[in-house]
Design a protein around this motif. Structure first.
Motif, PDB file in Angstrom:
ATOM      1  N   LEU A 124      56.932  43.121  41.133  1.00 40.36           N
ATOM      2  CA  LEU A 124      56.282  41.927  40.820  1.00 40.36           C
ATOM      3  C   LEU A 124      54.782  42.276  41.137  1.00 40.36           C
ATOM      4  O   LEU A 124      53.866  42.084  40.391  1.00 40.36           O
ATOM      5  CB  LEU A 124      56.798  40.614  40.877  1.00 40.36           C
ATOM      6  CG  LEU A 124      57.967  40.352  40.201  1.00 40.36           C
ATOM      7  CD1 LEU A 124      58.362  39.005  40.823  1.00 40.36           C
ATOM      8  CD2 LEU A 124      57.529  39.935  38.624  1.00 40.36           C
ATOM      9  N   ARG A 125      54.579  42.472  42.506  1.00 42.86           N
ATOM     10  CA  ARG A 125      53.055  42.774  42.641  1.00 42.86           C
ATOM     11  C   ARG A 125      52.489  44.023  41.787  1.00 42.86           C
ATOM     12  O   ARG A 125      51.121  43.728  41.421  1.00 42.86           O
ATOM     13  CB  ARG A 125      53.055  43.513  44.228  1.00 42.86           C
ATOM     14  CG  ARG A 125      52.048  43.984  44.790  1.00 42.86           C
ATOM     15  CD  ARG A 125      52.262  44.509  46.019  1.00 42.86           C
ATOM     16  NE  ARG A 125      51.137  45.106  46.770  1.00 42.86           N
ATOM     17  CZ  ARG A 125      50.977  45.361  47.873  1.00 42.86           C
ATOM     18  NH1 ARG A 125      52.106  45.547  48.916  1.00 42.86           N
ATOM     19  NH2 ARG A 125      49.792  46.149  48.376  1.00 42.86           N
ATOM     20  N   THR A 148      50.498  39.461  47.884  1.00 42.95           N
ATOM     21  CA  THR A 148      49.722  40.369  47.222  1.00 42.95           C
ATOM     22  C   THR A 148      50.033  40.163  45.675  1.00 42.95           C
ATOM     23  O   THR A 148      49.150  40.165  45.112  1.00 42.95           O
ATOM     24  CB  THR A 148      50.084  41.922  47.678  1.00 42.95           C
ATOM     25  OG1 THR A 148      49.825  42.039  49.069  1.00 42.95           O
ATOM     26  CG2 THR A 148      48.760  42.568  46.924  1.00 42.95           C
ATOM     27  N   ALA A 149      51.271  39.909  45.648  1.00 40.65           N
ATOM     28  CA  ALA A 149      51.617  39.425  44.102  1.00 40.65           C
ATOM     29  C   ALA A 149      50.703  38.153  43.787  1.00 40.65           C
ATOM     30  O   ALA A 149      50.215  38.288  42.366  1.00 40.65           O
ATOM     31  CB  ALA A 149      53.367  39.450  44.076  1.00 40.65           C
ATOM     32  N   LEU A 150      50.854  37.268  44.356  1.00 40.77           N
ATOM     33  CA  LEU A 150      50.348  35.891  44.308  1.00 40.77           C
ATOM     34  C   LEU A 150      48.794  36.012  44.147  1.00 40.77           C
ATOM     35  O   LEU A 150      48.076  35.426  43.302  1.00 40.77           O
ATOM     36  CB  LEU A 150      50.719  34.914  45.521  1.00 40.77           C
ATOM     37  CG  LEU A 150      51.923  34.343  45.484  1.00 40.77           C
ATOM     38  CD1 LEU A 150      52.033  33.316  46.956  1.00 40.77           C
ATOM     39  CD2 LEU A 150      52.103  33.338  44.278  1.00 40.77           C
ATOM     40  N   PHE A 151      48.244  37.125  45.079  1.00 39.64           N
ATOM     41  CA  PHE A 151      46.811  37.274  44.977  1.00 39.64           C
ATOM     42  C   PHE A 151      46.505  38.001  43.416  1.00 39.64           C
ATOM     43  O   PHE A 151      45.452  37.504  42.970  1.00 39.64           O
ATOM     44  CB  PHE A 151      46.324  38.298  45.754  1.00 39.64           C
ATOM     45  CG  PHE A 151      44.980  38.993  45.490  1.00 39.64           C
ATOM     46  CD1 PHE A 151      43.744  38.022  45.419  1.00 39.64           C
ATOM     47  CD2 PHE A 151      44.571  40.108  45.705  1.00 39.64           C
ATOM     48  CE1 PHE A 151      42.440  38.390  45.451  1.00 39.64           C
ATOM     49  CE2 PHE A 151      43.434  40.610  45.415  1.00 39.64           C
ATOM     50  CZ  PHE A 151      42.350  39.869  45.323  1.00 39.64           C
ATOM     51  N   ASN A 210      45.206  39.717  52.797  1.00 36.92           N
ATOM     52  CA  ASN A 210      45.646  39.341  51.223  1.00 36.92           C
ATOM     53  C   ASN A 210      45.797  37.892  51.149  1.00 36.92           C
ATOM     54  O   ASN A 210      45.426  37.331  50.253  1.00 36.92           O
ATOM     55  CB  ASN A 210      46.889  40.018  50.796  1.00 36.92           C
ATOM     56  CG  ASN A 210      46.544  41.604  50.290  1.00 36.92           C
ATOM     57  OD1 ASN A 210      45.430  42.274  50.400  1.00 36.92           O
ATOM     58  ND2 ASN A 210      47.680  42.613  50.279  1.00 36.92           N
ATOM     59  N   ALA A 211      46.149  37.285  52.322  1.00 33.66           N
ATOM     60  CA  ALA A 211      46.236  35.911  52.255  1.00 33.66           C
ATOM     61  C   ALA A 211      44.711  35.266  52.170  1.00 33.66           C
ATOM     62  O   ALA A 211      44.367  34.320  51.315  1.00 33.66           O
ATOM     63  CB  ALA A 211      46.783  35.257  53.592  1.00 33.66           C
TER      64      ALA A 211
END
Length: 695
Positions: free
Chosen positions: A429-430, A469-472, A508-509
């Motif tokens: 997903l990332r 990282t996927a959320l980013f 990445n957070a």
């Protein structure tokens, strides 16, 4: 020590020579002048700069030969010239060592860097007391001519290189467009000609260029932005694919064995097939295969599509043969495969089978397209223009459907899989969210965000890293920012920012907070979290250069909302930001200045900034050596301090011999914003000088 010499010694330490000033100038000038292997891009600019420095070298050598002591008024000029020549040397080396293709895409940026150094050379020569130097008339005329040339210099770009750059951008556009009209119609003759013109001729040259591009991608990651990194990987894909097409027939003998390209692999497999037993069946003639269904290796229909660790999809047989042949990179992107697992792409396989059924293509039989078969079969598959348009729309819809089915499959694995499966699904997903706004929209629509938020609390460091990282990547799509906030992600992101299991996860957070805080409502919510801003300041203090930059940009976004300035100052950001101004390894001077300039409008922030004794000399240096943005924010800070504190800061500025010349230079040659603020600050200093009690 003479005041002028003292002024020279207050320049940033890395820009100072060691040992005798003249010896250092001669040594570094000769280093630049002895460059024999020029970069393939920016040749004219580099050679012109080297000629200028050779002229200066003659001046330095003659002064040394006469043995006459340097007049004190020349020390500052020569110290600044040393700084300029050192940066010229570094820039030339960067052009030589870096990727030729990337240098071509950055034509204006790199040319402007040389232009800025030429103008700085001219400003240094402004204060050179030629009349006090014991030199011959010839050298004096050469230096005077050089001075005039630097003052008249304009930003020039080699027309031939500009034309090559435009050709490259056109090729890249054709290589990345995902339409039938453009995909696969690259003129490799023109590509080979272009690459040859910048020194990429042999297979080994292609391999070196790919390695340089990969190194550039690493340098730009986290600093250049996703678009920049994506463009670099597009170049890697172009070079890798071009190499496979240009050398597929084995024309180059000397280098072929040492760096077998994808084309050699394909050629070998073709020969094996051609010489194999009758079990190998000739390919059937079928209608034009949609590009989305073609294997990037064989260019045939993918019967059993699988995903490799780089995120690209191939036919199982082709990629298995590639890996079994000893290759450890993705054929399409050139990225190194972090593992060799082949993950079935069930969504795409279903679409391929549906397409085969609709076009009467045997599902298990090798195929080729009409363009590769004989013309006698064309009449069986001709379609009118209306049907072609429908086909094109269907192909785009098929691609979206494939992404949706893949995302749904991966989200299902996030929800019910083991830790190993969750780790792999989060990674896929990332990658899927890395490119394309449509992908980011679709992944959110199938419900991935709440599961990814939950996985932020995983005890598995890789799951944490992939999830954040996927959320980013997903947050780049504006609508997803609201969905991420609504899923209660802030608390988990802050927790990871404070105590993530890897530094990359923490970085990445911070990048995710920066992305989310682009929305005004998110600025308020994130700033209200009691640990968010202190955690960012913590990363600013102890992170890697990338982490510090991510933290600084996030703090800048949050500081735009005035109430957050209070929390940022209380968290102790200002002393850390001032320290980072002189930390060259951190490389975030501009970001730190931008945050300080925002905090100036808060009274407690102003007080802390004012009490930082080292700040004013630093800002004066940055007026001369900073970037365009750095100079603008330096003036903003100095002007704000003078307005609020008045005479005290003005006196410190006037006591520094470099401040007024630097401001005058910016007032004449700076950006529009810098010129306006430099004028205002000079007027303020002038009023201060006119008062009887001032210095």
């Amino acid at each position: 020590m003479d005041n002028v010499l003292l002024s020279a010694m207050m320049i940033s330490p890395e820009l100072l020579p060691t040992g005798s000033l003249l010896d250092s100038l001669i040594h570094i000038s000769n280093e630049v002048g002895s460059v024999d292997k020029f970069p393939f891009v920016h040749i004219r600019t580099v050679s012109s700069m080297i000629r200028r420095i050779k002229l200066l070298s003659s001046l330095f050598e003659e002064i040394q030969e006469t043995g006459t002591p340097l007049p004190p008024s020349s020390i500052l000029c020569f110290t600044e010239l040393f700084s300029v020549i050192r940066r010229v040397k570094d820039l030339i080396q960067e052009c030589k060592d870096g990727s030729s293709l990337w240098g071509l895409t950055q034509l204006e940026i790199i040319s402007n860097k040389f232009y800025v150094l030429v103008k700085e050379m001219g400003r240094a020569l402004d204060i050179l007391p030629l009349s006090l130097l014991n030199i011959t008339a010839d050298i004096r005329e050469q230096v005077e001519l050089l001075h005039k040339q630097t003052k008249r210099a304009e930003l020039l770009i080699d027309p031939k290189e500009f034309q090559r750059r435009e050709q490259l951008l056109q090729i890249m556009a054709n290589n990345t467009l995902q339409t039938k009209k453009n995909k696969g119609f690259i003129d490799f003759g023109k590509v080979e000609e272009l690459l040859s013109s910048i020194g990429i001729r042999l297979p080994s040259d292609y391999d070196r260029e790919i390695l340089k591009l990969e190194a550039e991608a690493q340098n730009q990651a986290g600093t250049g932005g996703l678009t920049v990194v994506s463009n670099i990987y597009n170049l890697i894909s172009l070079v890798s694919y071009s190499k496979s097409m240009i050398f597929r027939n084995g024309e180059i003998e000397r280098d072929e064995e040492e760096c077998k390209p994808l084309s050699a692999f394909l050629y070998t497999n073709k020969m094996l097939h051609d010489n194999s037993s009758s079990s190998y069946q000739p390919m059937s003639i079928v209608p034009n295969i949609p590009d989305e269904f073609r294997c990037p290796i064989s260019l045939d229909l993918m019967r059993d599509p699988v995903i490799v660790s780089s995120g690209h999809t191939y036919d199982r047989i082709s990629i298995a043969q590639w890996i079994n042949s000893g290759h450890h990179t993705c054929p399409k992107s050139g990225q190194r495969l972090i593992h060799t697992a082949l993950i079935p792409n069930y969504a795409l396989k279903s679409l391929v089978q549906q397409w085969c059924y609709e076009n009467n293509v045997p599902v298990n039989e090798p195929t080729t397209s009409l363009s590769e078969g004989n013309n006698s079969s064309n009449n069986n598959y001709k379609k009118n223009s209306k049907e072609n348009a429908i086909d094109h729309i269907s192909a785009n819809k098929a691609a979206s459907d494939a992404v949706k089915m893949t995302a749904e499959f991966l989200v299902g694995k996030l929800a019910t899989g083991s830790a190993d499966i969750q780790r792999q699904a989060a990674y896929e997903l990332r990658l899927l969210a890395k490119t394309g706004m449509d992908n980011r929209r679709i992944i959110a629509e199938v419900g991935a965000i709440p599961f990814l938020v939950t996985l932020l609390g995983s005890q598995d460091s890789r799951i944490q890293e992939h999830a954040v990282t996927a959320l980013f990547n997903l947050s780049i799509f504006d609508n997803n920012k609201i969905l991420i906030m609504a899923a209660g992600a802030v608390d988990n992101i802050v927790q990871m920012l404070e105590s993530g299991k890897t530094m990359e996860a923490r970085e990445n957070a911070a990048a995710t907070i920066f992305s989310l805080s682009m929305v005004d409502d998110c600025k308020v919510q994130i700033g209200a979290h009691p640990r968010a801003i202190p955690a960012l300041v913590g990363l600013l203090r102890e992170g890697t250069p990338t982490g510090k930059r991510d933290a600084a940009t996030a703090l800048f976004n949050l500081a735009v909302y005035n109430p957050n300035k209070v929390t940022i100052v209380k968290a102790g950001a200002i002393p850390v930001l001032v320290e980072l101004l002189i930390d060259d390894k951190a490389g975030i001077t501009d970001d730190a200045l931008a945050v300080l300039a925002l905090l100036l409008s808060y009274s407690k922030g102003l007080e802390e900034i004012r009490n930082s004794k080292a700040l004013v000399p630093l800002l004066i240096d940055l007026l001369r050596f900073g970037s365009v943005k750095g100079k603008e924010n330096s003036i903003t800070l100095l002007l704000g301090l003078c307005k609020e504190e008045g005479e005290l800061v003005a006196r410190r500025l006037l006591a520094n011999p470099r401040s007024v010349p630097s401001l005058q230079s910016l007032a004449a040659d700076g950006s529009l914003r810098a010129r306006r603020k430099a004028d205002a600050l000079l007027r303020l200093l002038n009023r201060c000088c006119s008062q009887p009690h001032s210095v």
